[in-house]
Design an enzyme around this catalytic site. Structure first.
Site, mmCIF file in Angstrom:
data_model
loop_
_atom_site.group_PDB
_atom_site.id
_atom_site.type_symbol
_atom_site.label_atom_id
_atom_site.label_comp_id
_atom_site.label_asym_id
_atom_site.label_seq_id
_atom_site.Cartn_x
_atom_site.Cartn_y
_atom_site.Cartn_z
ATOM 1 N N ASP A 126 -4.613 -4.919 6.011
ATOM 2 C CA ASP A 126 -3.422 -5.325 5.262
ATOM 3 C C ASP A 126 -2.268 -5.553 6.229
ATOM 4 O O ASP A 126 -1.972 -4.700 7.069
ATOM 5 C CB ASP A 126 -3.058 -4.249 4.229
ATOM 6 C CG ASP A 126 -2.138 -4.799 3.143
ATOM 7 O OD1 ASP A 126 -2.089 -6.031 2.963
ATOM 8 O OD2 ASP A 126 -1.470 -3.980 2.477
ATOM 9 N N HIS A 133 10.462 -7.936 1.801
ATOM 10 C CA HIS A 133 9.925 -6.615 1.456
ATOM 11 C C HIS A 133 10.163 -5.638 2.607
ATOM 12 O O HIS A 133 10.644 -4.514 2.403
ATOM 13 C CB HIS A 133 8.422 -6.720 1.148
ATOM 14 C CG HIS A 133 7.741 -5.395 0.992
ATOM 15 N ND1 HIS A 133 7.882 -4.616 -0.136
ATOM 16 C CD2 HIS A 133 6.921 -4.706 1.825
ATOM 17 C CE1 HIS A 133 7.174 -3.499 0.006
ATOM 18 N NE2 HIS A 133 6.588 -3.528 1.188
ATOM 19 N N GLU A 198 1.740 -3.421 -5.414
ATOM 20 C CA GLU A 198 2.261 -4.330 -4.389
ATOM 21 C C GLU A 198 1.666 -5.707 -4.636
ATOM 22 O O GLU A 198 0.439 -5.875 -4.626
ATOM 23 C CB GLU A 198 1.934 -3.830 -2.968
ATOM 24 C CG GLU A 198 2.772 -2.614 -2.586
ATOM 25 C CD GLU A 198 2.681 -2.238 -1.114
ATOM 26 O OE1 GLU A 198 1.737 -2.698 -0.425
ATOM 27 O OE2 GLU A 198 3.567 -1.477 -0.645
ATOM 28 N N GLU A 200 0.505 -9.082 -3.564
ATOM 29 C CA GLU A 200 0.082 -9.680 -2.293
ATOM 30 C C GLU A 200 -0.905 -10.813 -2.553
ATOM 31 O O GLU A 200 -1.503 -10.903 -3.619
ATOM 32 C CB GLU A 200 -0.619 -8.624 -1.404
ATOM 33 C CG GLU A 200 0.212 -7.380 -1.162
ATOM 34 C CD GLU A 200 -0.322 -6.511 -0.032
ATOM 35 O OE1 GLU A 200 -1.163 -6.987 0.755
ATOM 36 O OE2 GLU A 200 0.128 -5.345 0.064
ATOM 37 N N ASP A 232 -2.148 -4.017 -3.820
ATOM 38 C CA ASP A 232 -2.306 -2.848 -2.941
ATOM 39 C C ASP A 232 -1.600 -1.663 -3.611
ATOM 40 O O ASP A 232 -0.474 -1.311 -3.268
ATOM 41 C CB ASP A 232 -1.693 -3.175 -1.576
ATOM 42 C CG ASP A 232 -1.758 -2.016 -0.607
ATOM 43 O OD1 ASP A 232 -2.629 -1.141 -0.794
ATOM 44 O OD2 ASP A 232 -0.949 -1.987 0.339
ATOM 45 N N ARG A 236 3.832 6.313 -3.561
ATOM 46 C CA ARG A 236 4.968 6.359 -2.626
ATOM 47 C C ARG A 236 5.287 7.758 -2.136
ATOM 48 O O ARG A 236 5.766 7.923 -1.011
ATOM 49 C CB ARG A 236 6.203 5.754 -3.289
ATOM 50 C CG ARG A 236 6.035 4.323 -3.753
ATOM 51 C CD ARG A 236 5.701 3.393 -2.611
ATOM 52 N NE ARG A 236 5.616 2.005 -3.052
ATOM 53 C CZ ARG A 236 5.129 1.024 -2.303
ATOM 54 N NH1 ARG A 236 4.676 1.285 -1.087
ATOM 55 N NH2 ARG A 236 5.074 -0.199 -2.748
ATOM 56 N N GLN A 239 2.692 8.581 0.409
ATOM 57 C CA GLN A 239 2.960 7.726 1.571
ATOM 58 C C GLN A 239 4.120 8.266 2.417
ATOM 59 O O GLN A 239 4.019 8.343 3.648
ATOM 60 C CB GLN A 239 3.305 6.308 1.066
ATOM 61 C CG GLN A 239 3.475 5.271 2.162
ATOM 62 C CD GLN A 239 3.791 3.875 1.595
ATOM 63 O OE1 GLN A 239 3.807 3.665 0.375
ATOM 64 N NE2 GLN A 239 4.039 2.928 2.475
ATOM 65 N N LYS A 252 -2.809 4.710 0.015
ATOM 66 C CA LYS A 252 -3.181 3.323 -0.231
ATOM 67 C C LYS A 252 -4.665 3.151 -0.553
ATOM 68 O O LYS A 252 -5.032 2.180 -1.212
ATOM 69 C CB LYS A 252 -2.892 2.486 1.021
ATOM 70 C CG LYS A 252 -1.439 2.496 1.463
ATOM 71 C CD LYS A 252 -0.658 1.462 0.704
ATOM 72 C CE LYS A 252 0.715 1.246 1.319
ATOM 73 N NZ LYS A 252 1.422 0.167 0.616
ATOM 74 N N THR A 256 -7.738 -0.804 -4.218
ATOM 75 C CA THR A 256 -7.089 -2.101 -3.990
ATOM 76 C C THR A 256 -7.777 -3.075 -4.937
ATOM 77 O O THR A 256 -9.007 -3.153 -4.941
ATOM 78 C CB THR A 256 -7.290 -2.572 -2.534
ATOM 79 O OG1 THR A 256 -6.840 -1.543 -1.651
ATOM 80 C CG2 THR A 256 -6.528 -3.858 -2.264
ATOM 81 N N GLU A 374 11.032 -1.440 -4.597
ATOM 82 C CA GLU A 374 12.207 -2.288 -4.354
ATOM 83 C C GLU A 374 13.027 -2.489 -5.631
ATOM 84 O O GLU A 374 14.252 -2.401 -5.609
ATOM 85 C CB GLU A 374 11.755 -3.656 -3.831
ATOM 86 C CG GLU A 374 11.132 -3.601 -2.456
ATOM 87 C CD GLU A 374 10.325 -4.863 -2.182
ATOM 88 O OE1 GLU A 374 10.927 -5.850 -1.744
ATOM 89 O OE2 GLU A 374 9.108 -4.861 -2.432
HETATM 90 CA CA CA Z 1 0.481 -3.501 1.277
#
Ligand code: CA
Length: 427
Positions: A126, A133, A198, A200, A232, A236, A239, A252, A256, A374
């Site tokens: 990834d 971002h 996420e 992507e 993804d 948080r 993480q 993560k 996925t 975000e």
């Molecule tokens: Ca990602």
């Protein structure tokens, strides 16, 4: 676009194709199954999947073995010329009425099939090429210096985990892990409280490269077998506690999700754009990442959307709430070709069926942010939903849907289908 495989005037006798995500100008490949029958290759056309095994005797004999496998690694390894030849043959079969009876007998309704991850993924990487971002996330930690000094030189990435990449529709089991509140002395183990998505794009590697032989930037685009949507999923709180010093890990790799159709580079050709000019003062890419053709047409004019429904919204009969609307070309600081060239630049060998994520694709606008981290400013500004609920992060029962499509004047609109996941409570 007039002529060629993207000719907007070309139509199929399959009437649901026109105006759908899957017109005759798209023809994405995938792997599907019906009931307990074995997995097989198909292409999407309108509301149907065309079973390629069923029309094998109408296809080049040399293609049959690779197209009869339960994954597409072998087929993608043949590279863009074979893909292009298959595409043209399928366009002929789906537009010429003489083939209609024979081909129509091999169409299966999309609602009757199960779609699978289309390749056996050897490796999943990834990247982090969404500059807005990276800036937005960086600001939450370093308000004055959001982008680290390497960002404009190096396409940043990390190695993810292939075993937990699943097709759209796979439930998102809320992961457990170590979380440590900023004011707590020690972490505790439990279900994440800050589950996020996420937005992507994914790239499927077609032809690989030998160990020790980097892929030149000018050839990199030809090593991409096609594109998909990728979510993804991220925890948080896990993480934030685990990421230093080696980067993302258990935050993560619990899941996925990918959309199942592989949209080819050829289908995307009419929607390519120049890379956005680098802001004044940014360094030129180093030579191995610098290519005139890629600058002219390396950006992907792909529209992106994320919607959310909650359990309550569904039981109230409410429409999905749009969380994000953006585009890949406005988000990516590095192109798909630069990602592939960089990944192999040290001699690392990419292999057919490898999956590469772009990283979260946020635009500069507040309506184009690709993650709740975000949108909710790290949880400080919850999103209001129709019906009065709010969300900082995902709750059990929430369903996130990613969509992508391309449209431009003179070309037929094409779509990627969906990448969906619904959150379920920790086991
Ligand atoms: Ca990602």
């Amino acid at each position: 676009m007039i002529g060629g495989s993207n000719d907007a005037a070309l139509t199929s006798w399959c009437e649901s194709a026109q105006g759908s995500d899957f017109p005759i100008q798209n023809l994405p490949l995938g792997i599907f199954s019906v009931g307990e029958r074995r997995r097989r290759a198909g292409i999407a056309i309108g509301n149907y999947v065309l079973d390629l095994t069923g029309i094998a005797d109408l296809l080049d004999e040399d293609w049959r073995e690779d197209l009869s496998q339960p994954v597409l690694n072998g087929w993608l390894s043949r590279g863009p010329h074979a893909q292009s030849a298959l595409r043209r043959r399928l366009q002929e079969l789906l537009s010429d009425g003489n083939y209609r009876d024979e081909v129509e007998a091999q169409l299966v309704g999309q609602s009757e099939v199960r779609l699978h991850v289309p390749c056996l993924i050897g490796d999943y990487t990834d990247f982090y090429v969404g500059i807005h971002h990276a800036t937005n996330v960086g600001k939450q930690f370093r308000p004055d210096n959001p982008l680290l000094p390497n960002y404009k030189y190096v396409p940043i990435g990390y190695h993810g985990r292939a075993s937990s990449v699943r097709a759209s529709g796979e439930p998102v089991i809320r992961p457990r892990g170590q979380r440590k509140a900023p004011d707590a002395d020690a972490p505790e183990y439990g279900p994440t409280r800050r589950l996020d998505y996420e937005l992507e794009l994914g790239m499927w590697i077609g032809q690989g490269n030998e160990l020790g032989s980097p892929i030149p930037i000018a050839e990199a685009a030809d090593h991409i077998g096609g594109y998909c949507l990728l979510n993804d999923w991220s925890a948080r709180d896990i993480q934030a506690w685990e990421y230093q010093p080696l980067g993302p890990f258990l935050a993560k790799n619990f899941l996925t999700s990918v959309s199942s159709w592989i949209v080819s580079a050829e289908a995307l050709a009419p929607f390519r754009k120049p890379m956005p000019p680098r802001p004044h003062g940014d360094p030129e890419p180093l030579m191995y990442l610098n290519d005139a053709k890629d600058r002219e047409s390396g950006a992907l004019g792909i529209q992106l959307e994320v919607t959310l429904t909650t359990e309550k919204m569904r039981s109230d009969g409410r429409a999905p709430h749009v969380l994000t609307r953006g585009s890949a070309d406005a988000a990516m600081y590095w192109s798909a070709a630069q990602i592939v060239a960089h990944h192999s630049s040290n001699g690392c060998n990419l292999q057919p069926g490898d999956l590469i994520g772009t990283g979260t694709l946020s635009t500069e606008s507040a309506t184009g942010l690709g993650s709740l981290l975000e949108i909710s400013l790290g949880g400080k500004q919850p999103v209001g939903l129709p019906g009065g609920e709010t969300r900082s992060f995902l709750e059990d029962g929430d369903e996130v849907t990613l969509k992508a499509w391309c449209e431009t004047e003179g070309a037929a609109r094409i779509g990627f289908g969906e990448c969906v996941g619904r959150v379920v409570a920790s086991a």
